[in-house]
Design an enzyme around this catalytic site. Sequence first.
Site, short mmCIF file in Angstrom:
data_model
loop_
_atom_site.label_atom_id
_atom_site.label_comp_id
_atom_site.label_asym_id
_atom_site.label_seq_id
_atom_site.Cartn_x
_atom_site.Cartn_y
_atom_site.Cartn_z
N CYS A 108 35.28 4.84 -61.39
CA CYS A 108 35.46 5.87 -60.34
C CYS A 108 34.18 6.12 -59.54
CB CYS A 108 35.94 7.17 -60.97
SG CYS A 108 37.44 6.96 -61.91
N HIS A 242 34.42 13.66 -56.79
CA HIS A 242 35.50 12.80 -57.27
C HIS A 242 36.72 13.66 -57.59
CE1 HIS A 242 37.73 9.77 -59.23
NE2 HIS A 242 37.42 10.10 -60.46
N ASN A 272 44.09 11.26 -59.03
CA ASN A 272 42.81 10.55 -59.16
C ASN A 272 43.00 9.09 -58.72
OD1 ASN A 272 40.56 9.18 -60.07
ND2 ASN A 272 40.58 10.06 -62.13
#
Length: 315
Positions: A108, A242, A272
Amino acid sequence: MKITGTGSVLPKKIVTNDMLSEFLDTSDAWIYPRTGIRYRHVISDEKLEDMAAEASVKALENAGIKAEDLDMIICSNVVNEYVTPSLSCIVQGAIGATCPCLDINCACAGFIYALDIAESHFKAGKVKNVLVVCAEEPSRMTSWKDRSVCVLFGDGAGAAVLTEGDNIKGIKLSAASATDKLYEKRILEPTPYVAKEEENVPLQMKGQDVFKFAVKASSGDIKYLLDKLGMDAGDVKWYLLHQANMRIINSIRDFLGQPEEKFPTNVESHGNSSSASCPILLDECNRKGLFKPGDILALSAFGAGFISGAVILEW
Ligand code: UT7
């Protein structure tokens, strides 16, 4: 370097929490309060490489440059249908570029790592225009029978064009190996010499460990940069974190002691999307006209590895 263009693409299929509860023992009442996610965009008949190319074209148009002007393409990706060639090479062909291509897998945190690699090339005088594209399909990594993992993710692609400038104030990269907390394993081709039975393991996650790491790493990376640059949290106009979980975002916000309006989010409607999360949010905010020249932005991301990173830049 500076960011001169952004682009993003989401799959058209929207999966709500209620739709998940039709085939999983879950509910909006469980998912929303714990994550902030109401729905996510999930790949159905799209191909990830097409989304990556489309996001890249949008970023190039936004920057006002052509694919042939690019000196490098860096693609952040964890999984796609090709093991080789690299996704960056596939994007290069699709958009009509001719420059060198590089794929990275920093989970990520890929967008932050890609910015750092690009910045090093700018500082070395090797490039004038770089495309960073982050394209991820975590929906193809999780088991859709595992309610503890699949509800958290969505797919997408986000891109940014970087050109010469002095707008990156600082980048902090971190890594702390903890490979049993968040991982997926794939089956490799058999050989005459590999005796053991191998099996595919879809994405596994120790959620609470990841949660704690995420808050600590992201807060730490941002604080490190602020201290190094002689800034305080109030000097940053926009925090783009994030988009994994609203509770993680709120914990980092509490640590920084900054108001909610400085933290644009899209986790509610995207889930996500791994490394694509930061550049998609950046593009959405950019296209809404949120950023004014001179605004200070802090971006921060964390994920499997554990890997994390943050950047402070001037828009
Ligand atoms: O890029 C990084 C990616 N990862 C993350 O950011 C994840 C970070 N972690 C988290 O966001 C949270 O830990 C989760 C949202 C994943 C989980 O929340 P939690 O409050 O830590 O829940 P838990 O894992 O402790 O599970 C509590 C209960 C369990 O049941 P029992 O054992 O108490 O009976 C789970 O089986 O909730 C159950 N559960 C669910 N129930 C309904 C787990 N997933 C679900 C679900 N629906 N989707």
